[in-house]
Write an enzyme that holds these catalytic residues in place. Structure first.
Site, PDB file in Angstrom:
ATOM      1  N   CYS A 129       0.800  -1.233   0.000  1.00 41.79           N
ATOM      2  CA  CYS A 129       0.000   0.000   0.000  1.00 41.79           C
ATOM      3  C   CYS A 129       0.833   1.284   0.000  1.00 41.79           C
ATOM      4  O   CYS A 129       0.410   2.292  -0.559  1.00 41.79           O
ATOM      5  CB  CYS A 129      -1.006   0.008   1.138  1.00 41.79           C
ATOM      6  SG  CYS A 129      -0.307  -0.147   2.782  1.00 41.79           S
TER       7      CYS A 129
ATOM      8  N   LYS B 240      -5.958  -9.173  11.222  1.00 41.86           N
ATOM      9  CA  LYS B 240      -5.881  -7.726  11.072  1.00 41.86           C
ATOM     10  C   LYS B 240      -7.264  -7.219  10.683  1.00 41.86           C
ATOM     11  O   LYS B 240      -7.805  -7.586   9.633  1.00 41.86           O
ATOM     12  CB  LYS B 240      -4.857  -7.363   9.999  1.00 41.86           C
ATOM     13  CG  LYS B 240      -4.758  -5.868   9.745  1.00 41.86           C
ATOM     14  CD  LYS B 240      -3.649  -5.541   8.773  1.00 41.86           C
ATOM     15  CE  LYS B 240      -3.567  -4.061   8.499  1.00 41.86           C
ATOM     16  NZ  LYS B 240      -2.511  -3.736   7.538  1.00 41.86           N
TER      17      LYS B 240
ATOM     18  N   LYS C  14      -4.368  -7.303  15.507  1.00 42.93           N
ATOM     19  CA  LYS C  14      -4.223  -5.876  15.279  1.00 42.93           C
ATOM     20  C   LYS C  14      -5.571  -5.274  14.918  1.00 42.93           C
ATOM     21  O   LYS C  14      -6.252  -5.858  14.075  1.00 42.93           O
ATOM     22  CB  LYS C  14      -3.230  -5.686  14.123  1.00 42.93           C
ATOM     23  CG  LYS C  14      -3.056  -4.272  13.654  1.00 42.93           C
ATOM     24  CD  LYS C  14      -2.200  -4.245  12.431  1.00 42.93           C
ATOM     25  CE  LYS C  14      -2.164  -2.811  11.922  1.00 42.93           C
ATOM     26  NZ  LYS C  14      -1.489  -2.676  10.683  1.00 42.93           N
TER      27      LYS C  14
HETATM   28  C1  PBG Z   1       0.005  -1.629   5.853  1.00 41.51           C
HETATM   29  C2  PBG Z   1      -0.143  -1.346   7.298  1.00 41.51           C
HETATM   30  C3  PBG Z   1      -1.073  -0.528   7.956  1.00 41.51           C
HETATM   31  C4  PBG Z   1      -0.717  -0.546   9.307  1.00 41.51           C
HETATM   32  C5  PBG Z   1       0.391  -1.370   9.422  1.00 41.51           C
HETATM   33  N1  PBG Z   1       0.713  -1.876   8.174  1.00 41.51           N
HETATM   34  C6  PBG Z   1      -2.154   0.333   7.429  1.00 41.51           C
HETATM   35  C7  PBG Z   1      -3.388  -0.232   6.870  1.00 41.51           C
HETATM   36  O1  PBG Z   1      -3.590  -1.447   6.821  1.00 41.51           O
HETATM   37  O2  PBG Z   1      -4.180   0.589   6.408  1.00 41.51           O
HETATM   38  C8  PBG Z   1      -1.394   0.224  10.397  1.00 41.51           C
HETATM   39  C9  PBG Z   1      -0.559   0.515  11.584  1.00 41.51           C
HETATM   40  C10 PBG Z   1      -1.065   1.577  12.479  1.00 41.51           C
HETATM   41  O3  PBG Z   1      -2.193   2.092  12.339  1.00 41.51           O
HETATM   42  O4  PBG Z   1      -0.323   1.930  13.401  1.00 41.51           O
HETATM   43  N2  PBG Z   1      -0.941  -2.471   5.303  1.00 41.51           N
END
Ligand code: PBG
Length: 335
Positions: free
Chosen positions: A129, A204, A257
């Site tokens: 991303c 996640k 997460k």
């Molecule tokens: C990338 C990623 C994200 C986070 C960690 N790796 C962002 C998302 O998935 O939009 C979020 C970490 C945070 O909010 O501290 N995919």
């Protein structure tokens, strides 16, 4: 006991409180937060020369490549065993080619950090991303506005291998593509990186608490949202199915997460699979505590400590947190 009932008022009720007296309270403490449990995120930005504070994450910075190793050294000196790296590249395209460039931002950062630290573990976030113009975590079919699963997998494999080649110790895929762990394991093994563990962001959730991170890593998306690949906050059994697949595919460490809103998931995951389990206290969790602390609405230090302790108590063996440096300093001063 039966006799006591005859005149209950004569006898003190004190029981649980005996063990809450100073000193004794610590002796019977069940959970302990240690600096060795913490993983500190670092944002590296290929486009800057000086550190830039992240607006929605006060006291957190994007670091230029020239300064990332000093930051890592400071983290190591605080007794924190690991960092996790997120990159902001100089160039983005539809296929995230800068994510697997051997001279990409993360690959350079890993080498810089490696040259200035002793035993610090370098974990790298493996996702597309930050490297795609559309900001999604995979290869996109624009006509249908969808993120394609299978075409993304070989790209993730290439990213992981390039990180390992640069010297990363652990790779952490965060894109929630089905089959990503197997694709990365296979790619690493073929290139001889059989010793590099995979820390998978297994459960996640599709969460609003990532908002500040998207400012920090410049990874907001051009259309839609991430609900087609990240988990529905309503679901808990589904997290166990995600975990099962990731373990089957070769995940060495699993992750839940965000952390605080998902402590029930963390508890279920740890008690069901007994895997090394990480929890990610994400950017929005950080921002909330900092914002309330700044206004004097809560005690920031106590909130940091209590939140991390709760995450550990729920089952985390390790915690990725933007408070890592604060917590390590606090634990040093007041163990
Ligand atoms: C990338 C990623 C994200 C986070 C960690 N790796 C962002 C998302 O998935 O939009 C979020 C970490 C945070 O909010 O501290 N995919």
């Amino acid at each position: 006991m039966q006799n006591l009932k005859s005149d209950d008022t004569m006898f003190p009720k004190t029981r649980m409180r005996r063990l809450r007296q100073p000193g004794i309270r610590n002796l019977v403490g069940e959970t302990e937060l240690l600096a060795k449990d913490l993983i500190c995120p670092i944002f590296v930005d290929e486009n800057i020369e000086e550190p830039e504070e992240i607006e929605s994450m006060p006291d957190q910075y994007r670091f230029p490549l020239s300064m990332v190793a000093d930051e890592a050294k400071e983290i190591e000196d605080l007794g924190i065993p690991a960092v996790i790296l997120f990159g902001v590249p100089a160039t983005k395209d539809e296929d995230a080619t800068s994510a697997y460039d051997d001279d990409g931002v993360i690959q350079q950062a890993v080498r810089n950090i490696r040259s200035k630290t002793e035993d610090l573990l370098i974990v790298t976030d493996v996702c597309l991303c930050e490297y795609t113009t559309h900001g999604h975590c995979g290869i996109v079919d624009y006509a249908n506005e969808t993120v394609l699963n299978d075409p993304t997998l070989p790209v993730l494999g290439k990213v992981a291998v390039s990180h390992a080649r640069a010297g990363a110790d652990i790779v952490a895929p965060s894109g929630m593509m089905d089959g990503m762990v197997r694709a990365i394991r296979t790619a690493l093994d073929i290139d001889g990186f059989t010793n590099i563990p995979i820390m998978s962001y297994s459960a996640k959730y599709c969460s609003c608490f990532y908002g500040p991170f998207r400012d920090a890593a410049d990874s907001g998306f051009a259309f839609g949202d991430r609900s087609g690949y990240q988990m529905d906050p309503a679901n808990s059994d589904e997290a166990l199915r995600e975990l099962e697949l990731d373990i089957e595919e070769g995940a060495d460490i699993v992750m839940v997460k965000p952390a605080m809103p998902y402590l029930d998931i963390l508890y279920r995951v740890k008690s069901t699979y007994k895997m090394p389990t990480a929890a990610y206290q994400v950017s929005g969790e950080y921002a909330m505590i900092v914002a309330a602390g700044t206004r004097g609405w809560i005690d920031r230090d106590q909130a940091v400590y209590e939140s991390l302790l709760s995450i550990k108590r729920a089952g985390a063996d390790m915690i990725i947190t933007y408070f890592a440096k604060d917590a390590a300093r606090m634990l040093r001063e007041n163990p």
